[in-house]
Design an enzyme around this catalytic site. Sequence first.
Site, short mmCIF file in Angstrom:
data_model
loop_
_atom_site.label_atom_id
_atom_site.label_comp_id
_atom_site.label_asym_id
_atom_site.label_seq_id
_atom_site.Cartn_x
_atom_site.Cartn_y
_atom_site.Cartn_z
CB SER A 253 -19.28 -53.03 -11.18
OG SER A 253 -19.30 -51.68 -12.57
CE LYS A 254 -14.64 -50.25 -4.87
NZ LYS A 254 -14.83 -49.49 -3.93
#
Length: 485
Positions: A253-254
């Site tokens: 994820s980010k």
Amino acid sequence: MTVRVRFAPSPTGFMHVGNARTALFNYLFARHNKGKLILRIEDTDIERHSEEAVNVIYEALKWMGIEWDEGPDVGGNYGPYRQSQRLDIYRQYINKLKEKGLVYECFCTQEELEAMRQEQLKKGEPPRYTGKCRNLIEEQKKKFLEEGRKPVLRFKVPEDRTIVFNDLIKGRISINSKQLGGDFVIVRSNGMPVYNFVVVIDDALMKITHVIRGEDHISNTPKQILLYEALGFKTPEFAHLPMILGKDRSKLSKRHGSTSVKEFKEKGYLSEAFTNFLALLGWYPKDGKEILSMEELIERFDIKDVNSAPAVFDTTKLNWMNQVYIRNYPIEKLTDLIIPYLQKAGYDINSFDRKWLEKVVEITREYFTVLSDAPEYMEVFLKDEFNFEEKALNFMKESENRLKVVEELLKVLKAQEKEITQETFKEAVKQVGKTLKVKGKELFMPIRIALTGKMSGVEVPILAETLGKERVIKRLEYTLNKLKD
């Protein structure tokens, strides 16, 4: 049988590395088996759709070197290739299911569905739709419609049926219909058909032979198999790719850094390196060779060799791979790719001779991890007026003799009639050392600082030869003017 696979992204405005890997594996599988790759845009979410987001998909795939044989932009015999343009087709198959009595209207409100869910959880049961509206009579339906309720359309899931399929990566998978959450929705209350329904229609009509996608779709597969059977379609083969995890073993994820193809492109990863790296996320060639061109990936790729365990996105390995590609890239192409980063850093590219610029790229590229590193490492060649690092300034202040080294070198170079080469520069430095009776760090470091403002970097004789006599003298004078006071 001609192998036909598809990549069917939703246009959300960015291409996640997970989607990019799915596209790549579909492409490698198609090309390895002399088959076709179909690009289909799943854009039934009208509110979120934008043409710009579709272009993001095209650009990401083209940058990675992925070519498709059929799609919205290239056409084909099985279009349209956008779901938003296929609504009439979906209605025909909705009517088929109605005629067979395999679907029904459900008028349950969100509140009723939530109450149903909470009741089941309280009993320790898995949440599922109870089939409350399965046997409504016409009067009940009419009453709900008068109340303003808009029904969804649900597919009747058979009771206690075991759905089995052989996954090309995961092996035999068996799921009982009791685990599917009850009768599932195939058309929303606004009349828009849902993913599990339309994907079956599209894959069947586009003659898709193999569905290669992420393992998060495994739970959708039994529902889709039931729909294939209900509509009389042949079921394709399935292959579910392993998850991509961050280094901490959680879903990528980010918070792990960049996750979109565009971000990696903008940072300055070479497309060949990025694609090569993605191919090794969950798959590994039998011969153990890691640096592989697209042609070599196609030749070696076998879906049966894809690992069923999650793949870890290791940025360290990506960086290493990018460095290998940068060091071996054709210098003309590499310079073309670096120029935008230099312009962004404020350099007027037209003020430099192209061949000279290529020479600077050749000298410095071994220091780059990504192309965006280029301005930092090329700066010593491009800027004749520069700032001095604090530790470099402190070094020069510690002894007056260090500035005398610079003065003496300036005098020697001005007296020389010939142009600077690495050898003539080394001779000049040697002469300064003899005259001032200095050597080692006391001789070489003041010269490095005088030419770059830094205490480390590219070899000074290489720098001097590349700059030429006029610019070397200019820099020595600049340093003396700056530091004499």
